[in-house]
Design a protein around this motif. Structure first.
Motif, PDB file in Angstrom:
ATOM      1  N   VAL A 168      10.575   3.481  -1.973  1.00  0.00           N
ATOM      2  CA  VAL A 168       9.223   3.597  -2.531  1.00  0.00           C
ATOM      3  C   VAL A 168       9.304   4.279  -3.892  1.00  0.00           C
ATOM      4  CG1 VAL A 168       6.901   4.485  -2.136  1.00  0.00           C
ATOM      5  CG2 VAL A 168       8.336   3.814  -0.183  1.00  0.00           C
ATOM      6  N   SER A 169       8.747   3.659  -4.903  1.00  0.00           N
ATOM      7  CA  SER A 169       8.826   4.222  -6.256  1.00  0.00           C
ATOM      8  C   SER A 169       7.874   5.396  -6.403  1.00  0.00           C
ATOM      9  CB  SER A 169       8.494   3.151  -7.305  1.00  0.00           C
ATOM     10  OG  SER A 169       7.159   2.708  -7.152  1.00  0.00           O
ATOM     11  N   GLY A 170       8.298   6.388  -7.205  1.00  0.00           N
ATOM     12  CA  GLY A 170       7.463   7.552  -7.474  1.00  0.00           C
ATOM     13  C   GLY A 170       7.623   8.025  -8.896  1.00  0.00           C
ATOM     14  N   ASN A 171       7.105   9.206  -9.179  1.00  0.00           N
ATOM     15  CA  ASN A 171       7.138   9.702 -10.557  1.00  0.00           C
ATOM     16  C   ASN A 171       8.555   9.993 -11.037  1.00  0.00           C
ATOM     17  OD1 ASN A 171       6.763  11.892  -8.544  1.00  0.00           O
ATOM     18  ND2 ASN A 171       6.981  13.243 -10.312  1.00  0.00           N
ATOM     19  N   HIS A 172       9.476  10.316 -10.131  1.00  0.00           N
ATOM     20  CA  HIS A 172      10.853  10.544 -10.540  1.00  0.00           C
ATOM     21  C   HIS A 172      11.563   9.235 -10.870  1.00  0.00           C
ATOM     22  CE1 HIS A 172      11.053  14.856  -9.522  1.00  0.00           C
ATOM     23  NE2 HIS A 172      10.193  14.538  -8.576  1.00  0.00           N
ATOM     24  N   ASP A 173      10.953   8.121 -10.515  1.00  0.00           N
ATOM     25  CA  ASP A 173      11.549   6.810 -10.762  1.00  0.00           C
ATOM     26  C   ASP A 173      10.957   6.116 -11.979  1.00  0.00           C
ATOM     27  OD1 ASP A 173      13.060   6.874  -8.217  1.00  0.00           O
ATOM     28  OD2 ASP A 173      11.075   6.749  -7.324  1.00  0.00           O
ATOM     29  N   PHE A 225       3.274  -3.606   7.104  1.00  0.00           N
ATOM     30  CA  PHE A 225       3.622  -2.457   6.271  1.00  0.00           C
ATOM     31  C   PHE A 225       3.400  -2.821   4.812  1.00  0.00           C
ATOM     32  CE2 PHE A 225       6.065  -1.921  10.152  1.00  0.00           C
ATOM     33  CZ  PHE A 225       5.911  -0.570  10.440  1.00  0.00           C
ATOM     34  N   LEU A 226       2.724  -1.945   4.085  1.00  0.00           N
ATOM     35  CA  LEU A 226       2.457  -2.132   2.661  1.00  0.00           C
ATOM     36  C   LEU A 226       3.119  -1.005   1.885  1.00  0.00           C
ATOM     37  CD1 LEU A 226      -1.351  -2.919   2.967  1.00  0.00           C
ATOM     38  CD2 LEU A 226       0.441  -4.576   2.434  1.00  0.00           C
ATOM     39  N   VAL A 227       3.960  -1.351   0.935  1.00  0.00           N
ATOM     40  CA  VAL A 227       4.619  -0.374   0.063  1.00  0.00           C
ATOM     41  C   VAL A 227       3.962  -0.477  -1.308  1.00  0.00           C
ATOM     42  CG1 VAL A 227       6.803   0.309  -0.994  1.00  0.00           C
ATOM     43  CG2 VAL A 227       6.776  -0.608   1.338  1.00  0.00           C
ATOM     44  N   LEU A 228       3.412   0.634  -1.794  1.00  0.00           N
ATOM     45  CA  LEU A 228       2.612   0.610  -3.015  1.00  0.00           C
ATOM     46  C   LEU A 228       3.199   1.505  -4.094  1.00  0.00           C
ATOM     47  CD1 LEU A 228      -0.933   0.884  -1.370  1.00  0.00           C
ATOM     48  CD2 LEU A 228       0.370  -1.184  -1.924  1.00  0.00           C
ATOM     49  N   ASN A 229       2.910   1.167  -5.339  1.00  0.00           N
ATOM     50  CA  ASN A 229       3.293   1.990  -6.486  1.00  0.00           C
ATOM     51  C   ASN A 229       2.095   2.857  -6.853  1.00  0.00           C
ATOM     52  OD1 ASN A 229       4.035   3.117  -8.920  1.00  0.00           O
ATOM     53  ND2 ASN A 229       4.959   1.251  -9.731  1.00  0.00           N
ATOM     54  N   SER A 230       2.051   4.068  -6.300  1.00  0.00           N
ATOM     55  CA  SER A 230       0.897   4.937  -6.508  1.00  0.00           C
ATOM     56  C   SER A 230       0.829   5.521  -7.907  1.00  0.00           C
ATOM     57  CB  SER A 230       0.894   6.074  -5.477  1.00  0.00           C
ATOM     58  OG  SER A 230       2.116   6.786  -5.512  1.00  0.00           O
ATOM     59  N   GLN A 231       1.908   5.394  -8.682  1.00  0.00           N
ATOM     60  CA  GLN A 231       1.862   5.890 -10.065  1.00  0.00           C
ATOM     61  C   GLN A 231       0.830   5.131 -10.891  1.00  0.00           C
ATOM     62  OE1 GLN A 231       4.111   8.583  -8.731  1.00  0.00           O
ATOM     63  NE2 GLN A 231       3.469   8.668 -10.876  1.00  0.00           N
ATOM     64  N   PHE A 232       0.546   3.882 -10.518  1.00  0.00           N
ATOM     65  CA  PHE A 232      -0.479   3.121 -11.227  1.00  0.00           C
ATOM     66  C   PHE A 232      -1.846   3.763 -11.051  1.00  0.00           C
ATOM     67  CE2 PHE A 232       2.227  -0.927 -10.522  1.00  0.00           C
ATOM     68  CZ  PHE A 232       2.946  -0.679 -11.678  1.00  0.00           C
ATOM     69  N   TRP A 233      -2.074   4.432  -9.935  1.00  0.00           N
ATOM     70  CA  TRP A 233      -3.366   5.081  -9.692  1.00  0.00           C
ATOM     71  C   TRP A 233      -3.409   6.479 -10.286  1.00  0.00           C
ATOM     72  CZ3 TRP A 233      -2.833   3.285  -3.992  1.00  0.00           C
ATOM     73  CH2 TRP A 233      -3.255   1.956  -3.894  1.00  0.00           C
ATOM     74  N   TYR A 234      -2.258   7.009 -10.645  1.00  0.00           N
ATOM     75  CA  TYR A 234      -2.207   8.338 -11.262  1.00  0.00           C
ATOM     76  C   TYR A 234      -2.478   8.238 -12.764  1.00  0.00           C
ATOM     77  CZ  TYR A 234      -0.564  13.022 -12.445  1.00  0.00           C
ATOM     78  OH  TYR A 234      -0.482  14.310 -12.916  1.00  0.00           O
ATOM     79  N   ASP A 235      -1.790   7.313 -13.435  1.00  0.00           N
ATOM     80  CA  ASP A 235      -2.002   7.128 -14.877  1.00  0.00           C
ATOM     81  C   ASP A 235      -1.392   5.799 -15.284  1.00  0.00           C
ATOM     82  OD1 ASP A 235      -2.265   7.167 -17.600  1.00  0.00           O
ATOM     83  OD2 ASP A 235      -1.169   9.039 -17.933  1.00  0.00           O
ATOM     84  N   ALA A 236      -2.229   4.789 -15.441  1.00  0.00           N
ATOM     85  CA  ALA A 236      -1.764   3.460 -15.847  1.00  0.00           C
ATOM     86  C   ALA A 236      -2.115   3.162 -17.295  1.00  0.00           C
ATOM     87  CB  ALA A 236      -2.366   2.392 -14.929  1.00  0.00           C
ATOM     88  N   HIS A 279       4.052   7.054  -2.809  1.00  0.00           N
ATOM     89  CA  HIS A 279       4.625   8.355  -3.145  1.00  0.00           C
ATOM     90  C   HIS A 279       3.565   9.455  -3.217  1.00  0.00           C
ATOM     91  CE1 HIS A 279       7.480  11.235  -4.645  1.00  0.00           C
ATOM     92  NE2 HIS A 279       6.748  11.457  -5.724  1.00  0.00           N
ATOM     93  N   ILE A 280       2.518   9.254  -3.988  1.00  0.00           N
ATOM     94  CA  ILE A 280       1.498  10.288  -4.168  1.00  0.00           C
ATOM     95  C   ILE A 280       0.482  10.201  -3.035  1.00  0.00           C
ATOM     96  CG2 ILE A 280      -0.263  11.227  -5.703  1.00  0.00           C
ATOM     97  CD1 ILE A 280       1.141   9.929  -8.034  1.00  0.00           C
TER      98      ILE A 280
END
Length: 240
Positions: free
Chosen positions: A51-56, A87-98, A132-133
Protein backbone atom coordinates in the motif's frame (compact mmCIF):
# COMPACT_ATOMS: atom_id res chain seq x y z
CA UNK A 1 -14.40 -19.79 2.48
CA UNK A 2 -11.36 -20.52 4.60
CA UNK A 3 -10.38 -17.65 6.87
CA UNK A 4 -6.76 -18.36 6.01
CA UNK A 5 -7.54 -17.73 2.35
CA UNK A 6 -8.53 -14.18 3.17
CA UNK A 7 -5.25 -13.42 4.95
CA UNK A 8 -2.65 -11.06 3.55
CA UNK A 9 0.67 -9.83 4.84
CA UNK A 10 0.88 -6.06 5.08
CA UNK A 11 4.39 -4.82 5.67
CA UNK A 12 5.81 -1.35 5.91
CA UNK A 13 9.38 -0.19 6.18
CA UNK A 14 10.56 2.92 7.98
CA UNK A 15 13.64 5.01 7.29
CA UNK A 16 15.69 7.28 9.47
CA UNK A 17 13.81 10.29 8.16
CA UNK A 18 10.80 10.95 5.98
CA UNK A 19 13.00 12.35 3.23
CA UNK A 20 15.07 9.18 3.14
CA UNK A 21 12.16 7.41 1.46
CA UNK A 22 11.17 10.06 -1.04
CA UNK A 23 12.06 9.87 -4.69
CA UNK A 24 15.50 11.13 -5.66
CA UNK A 25 16.82 11.46 -2.11
CA UNK A 26 19.75 9.78 -0.32
CA UNK A 27 19.38 6.10 0.65
CA UNK A 28 16.25 5.60 -1.46
CA UNK A 29 17.84 3.12 -3.86
CA UNK A 30 19.57 1.17 -1.10
CA UNK A 31 16.48 1.04 1.11
CA UNK A 32 14.31 -0.15 -1.78
CA UNK A 33 16.78 -2.91 -2.61
CA UNK A 34 17.00 -3.92 1.05
CA UNK A 35 13.23 -4.18 1.39
CA UNK A 36 12.97 -6.19 -1.81
CA UNK A 37 15.57 -8.64 -0.49
CA UNK A 38 13.59 -9.10 2.72
CA UNK A 39 10.25 -9.53 0.96
CA UNK A 40 11.78 -12.08 -1.42
CA UNK A 41 12.26 -14.37 1.58
CA UNK A 42 8.54 -14.46 2.42
CA UNK A 43 6.91 -17.80 1.60
CA UNK A 44 5.44 -17.53 -1.89
CA UNK A 45 2.18 -19.01 -0.66
CA UNK A 46 1.66 -15.80 1.34
CA UNK A 47 0.44 -12.99 -0.95
CA UNK A 48 1.97 -9.57 -0.35
CA UNK A 49 -0.24 -6.50 -0.66
CA UNK A 50 1.76 -3.27 -0.83
CA UNK A 51 0.00 0.00 0.00
CA UNK A 52 1.51 3.33 -1.04
CA UNK A 53 1.96 6.08 1.53
CA UNK A 54 3.73 9.36 2.13
CA UNK A 55 7.11 7.64 2.50
CA UNK A 56 6.61 6.23 -1.00
CA UNK A 57 5.00 8.97 -3.11
CA UNK A 58 5.40 11.99 -0.82
CA UNK A 59 3.01 14.09 1.24
CA UNK A 60 2.27 15.94 -1.98
CA UNK A 61 2.50 13.25 -4.68
CA UNK A 62 3.42 14.06 -8.25
CA UNK A 63 3.00 12.07 -11.47
CA UNK A 64 6.72 11.28 -11.22
CA UNK A 65 6.66 9.88 -7.67
CA UNK A 66 3.53 7.84 -8.40
CA UNK A 67 5.11 6.48 -11.59
CA UNK A 68 8.24 5.49 -9.66
CA UNK A 69 6.14 3.59 -7.12
CA UNK A 70 4.31 1.82 -9.93
CA UNK A 71 7.56 0.80 -11.63
CA UNK A 72 9.01 -0.52 -8.38
CA UNK A 73 6.03 -2.05 -6.58
CA UNK A 74 3.05 -2.15 -8.94
CA UNK A 75 -0.26 -0.30 -9.03
CA UNK A 76 -0.85 2.34 -6.36
CA UNK A 77 -4.55 1.44 -6.20
CA UNK A 78 -6.32 -1.78 -7.14
CA UNK A 79 -8.88 -4.34 -6.01
CA UNK A 80 -8.93 -8.09 -5.57
CA UNK A 81 -11.35 -10.77 -4.43
CA UNK A 82 -10.69 -13.64 -2.04
CA UNK A 83 -13.68 -15.93 -1.79
CA UNK A 84 -16.63 -13.62 -1.37
CA UNK A 85 -14.63 -10.73 0.07
CA UNK A 86 -13.75 -7.61 -1.92
CA UNK A 87 -10.51 -5.85 -0.94
CA UNK A 88 -9.79 -2.30 -2.12
CA UNK A 89 -6.27 -0.86 -1.92
CA UNK A 90 -6.28 2.94 -2.19
CA UNK A 91 -3.74 5.73 -2.55
CA UNK A 92 -4.81 7.98 0.31
CA UNK A 93 -2.13 10.56 -0.50
CA UNK A 94 -4.45 11.82 -3.24
CA UNK A 95 -6.93 12.79 -0.51
CA UNK A 96 -4.24 14.45 1.58
CA UNK A 97 -2.85 16.78 -1.11
CA UNK A 98 -3.38 16.22 -4.84
CA UNK A 99 -2.42 19.76 -5.82
CA UNK A 100 0.38 18.49 -8.09
CA UNK A 101 -1.53 15.54 -9.57
CA UNK A 102 -5.26 16.41 -9.77
CA UNK A 103 -5.85 14.16 -12.78
CA UNK A 104 -4.52 11.13 -10.90
CA UNK A 105 -6.83 11.83 -7.96
CA UNK A 106 -9.79 12.20 -10.28
CA UNK A 107 -8.96 8.88 -11.95
CA UNK A 108 -8.84 7.05 -8.61
CA UNK A 109 -12.09 8.66 -7.44
CA UNK A 110 -13.87 7.54 -10.61
CA UNK A 111 -12.40 4.04 -10.34
CA UNK A 112 -13.43 3.80 -6.67
CA UNK A 113 -17.02 4.76 -7.49
CA UNK A 114 -17.10 1.95 -10.06
CA UNK A 115 -15.65 -0.56 -7.59
CA UNK A 116 -18.12 0.38 -4.88
CA UNK A 117 -20.95 0.00 -7.36
CA UNK A 118 -19.74 -3.53 -8.08
CA UNK A 119 -19.61 -4.26 -4.35
CA UNK A 120 -23.22 -3.22 -3.99
CA UNK A 121 -24.44 -5.29 -6.95
CA UNK A 122 -22.54 -8.46 -6.04
CA UNK A 123 -23.52 -8.45 -2.36
CA UNK A 124 -20.06 -9.48 -1.21
CA UNK A 125 -19.62 -11.08 2.21
CA UNK A 126 -17.35 -8.23 3.27
CA UNK A 127 -15.78 -5.20 1.62
CA UNK A 128 -12.47 -4.09 3.16
CA UNK A 129 -10.23 -1.10 2.42
CA UNK A 130 -6.46 -0.76 2.88
CA UNK A 131 -5.04 2.78 2.80
CA UNK A 132 -2.08 4.47 4.45
CA UNK A 133 -3.64 7.56 6.05
CA UNK A 134 -6.55 6.86 8.44
CA UNK A 135 -9.88 8.52 7.79
CA UNK A 136 -9.81 9.36 11.51
CA UNK A 137 -7.90 8.25 14.60
CA UNK A 138 -10.71 8.06 17.18
CA UNK A 139 -13.81 9.86 15.93
CA UNK A 140 -15.25 11.02 12.62
CA UNK A 141 -15.67 14.49 14.18
CA UNK A 142 -12.15 14.89 15.58
CA UNK A 143 -10.00 17.89 14.65
CA UNK A 144 -7.87 17.86 11.53
CA UNK A 145 -4.36 16.57 12.13
CA UNK A 146 -1.28 15.52 10.18
CA UNK A 147 -2.21 11.90 10.90
CA UNK A 148 -5.80 11.94 9.62
CA UNK A 149 -7.68 13.21 6.60
CA UNK A 150 -9.41 16.58 6.82
CA UNK A 151 -12.92 16.52 8.22
CA UNK A 152 -14.65 17.34 4.94
CA UNK A 153 -12.70 14.69 3.02
CA UNK A 154 -13.02 11.97 5.68
CA UNK A 155 -16.79 12.40 5.94
CA UNK A 156 -17.27 12.33 2.19
CA UNK A 157 -15.15 9.17 1.85
CA UNK A 158 -16.63 7.47 4.93
CA UNK A 159 -20.18 8.06 3.73
CA UNK A 160 -19.31 6.72 0.30
CA UNK A 161 -17.78 3.58 1.82
CA UNK A 162 -20.61 2.91 4.28
CA UNK A 163 -23.27 3.30 1.58
CA UNK A 164 -21.49 0.60 -0.42
CA UNK A 165 -21.29 -1.76 2.55
CA UNK A 166 -17.60 -1.40 3.42
CA UNK A 167 -17.21 -2.50 7.04
CA UNK A 168 -13.50 -2.02 7.76
CA UNK A 169 -10.68 0.32 6.78
CA UNK A 170 -7.13 -0.69 7.78
CA UNK A 171 -4.48 2.04 7.93
CA UNK A 172 -1.07 2.87 9.34
CA UNK A 173 0.72 6.26 9.23
CA UNK A 174 0.12 7.09 12.91
CA UNK A 175 2.94 4.87 14.25
CA UNK A 176 0.58 4.07 17.14
CA UNK A 177 -2.49 1.88 17.54
CA UNK A 178 -5.80 3.69 17.37
CA UNK A 179 -9.24 3.40 15.84
CA UNK A 180 -12.94 3.99 16.14
CA UNK A 181 -16.26 3.39 14.42
CA UNK A 182 -18.56 5.40 12.19
CA UNK A 183 -21.98 3.89 11.53
CA UNK A 184 -21.13 0.29 10.50
CA UNK A 185 -17.56 1.14 9.48
CA UNK A 186 -14.61 0.23 11.71
CA UNK A 187 -11.47 2.34 11.35
CA UNK A 188 -8.43 0.26 12.37
CA UNK A 189 -5.11 2.08 12.81
CA UNK A 190 -2.05 -0.12 13.33
CA UNK A 191 1.30 0.88 14.73
CA UNK A 192 4.53 0.20 12.89
CA UNK A 193 6.79 -2.79 12.76
CA UNK A 194 9.62 -0.24 13.00
CA UNK A 195 9.56 3.30 14.40
CA UNK A 196 7.16 3.86 17.31
CA UNK A 197 5.83 7.33 18.20
CA UNK A 198 3.85 6.22 21.25
CA UNK A 199 3.84 3.47 23.87
CA UNK A 200 3.13 0.54 21.54
CA UNK A 201 5.81 -2.02 20.85
CA UNK A 202 7.19 -3.10 17.48
CA UNK A 203 4.65 -5.45 16.00
CA UNK A 204 1.97 -6.22 13.45
CA UNK A 205 -1.77 -6.80 13.29
CA UNK A 206 -3.18 -10.23 12.57
CA UNK A 207 -6.55 -10.12 10.81
CA UNK A 208 -8.84 -13.12 10.43
CA UNK A 209 -11.72 -12.93 7.97
CA UNK A 210 -14.54 -15.47 8.13
CA UNK A 211 -17.84 -15.57 6.31
CA UNK A 212 -19.55 -13.77 9.20
CA UNK A 213 -16.99 -11.49 10.84
CA UNK A 214 -13.62 -9.77 10.80
CA UNK A 215 -11.43 -10.18 13.89
CA UNK A 216 -8.09 -8.47 14.42
CA UNK A 217 -5.44 -8.20 17.13
CA UNK A 218 -2.14 -6.39 17.38
CA UNK A 219 0.83 -8.53 18.46
CA UNK A 220 4.28 -7.37 19.48
CA UNK A 221 7.16 -9.15 17.78
CA UNK A 222 8.14 -10.56 21.18
CA UNK A 223 4.66 -11.98 21.68
CA UNK A 224 4.71 -13.66 18.30
CA UNK A 225 8.16 -15.16 18.79
CA UNK A 226 7.46 -16.35 22.35
CA UNK A 227 3.81 -17.44 22.18
CA UNK A 228 2.62 -17.24 18.59
CA UNK A 229 -0.95 -16.47 17.61
CA UNK A 230 -3.60 -17.23 20.22
CA UNK A 231 -5.52 -20.48 19.97
CA UNK A 232 -8.92 -18.93 19.19
CA UNK A 233 -7.54 -17.06 16.18
CA UNK A 234 -5.76 -20.18 14.97
CA UNK A 235 -9.05 -22.04 15.27
CA UNK A 236 -10.84 -19.47 13.15
CA UNK A 237 -8.13 -19.68 10.50
CA UNK A 238 -8.62 -23.43 10.30
CA UNK A 239 -12.37 -23.17 9.73
CA UNK A 240 -13.74 -23.86 6.29
Amino acid sequence: MSAAEAGAVFRRARGRTLDAFLSGTPWRKEQTADLQRVLARVDRDIPLVLVSGNHDVGNTPTPETVAEFQRTWGDDYFSFWVGGVLFLVLNSQFWYDASRCPALKQAQDQWLDQQLSVAGRRHCQHAVVFQHIPLFLRSIDEDDDYFNLTKSVRKEVANKLTRAGVTAVFSGHYHRNAGGTYQNLEMVVSSAIGCQLGQDTHGLRVVVVTAKKIIHRYYSLDELSEKGIEADLMGLMEEK
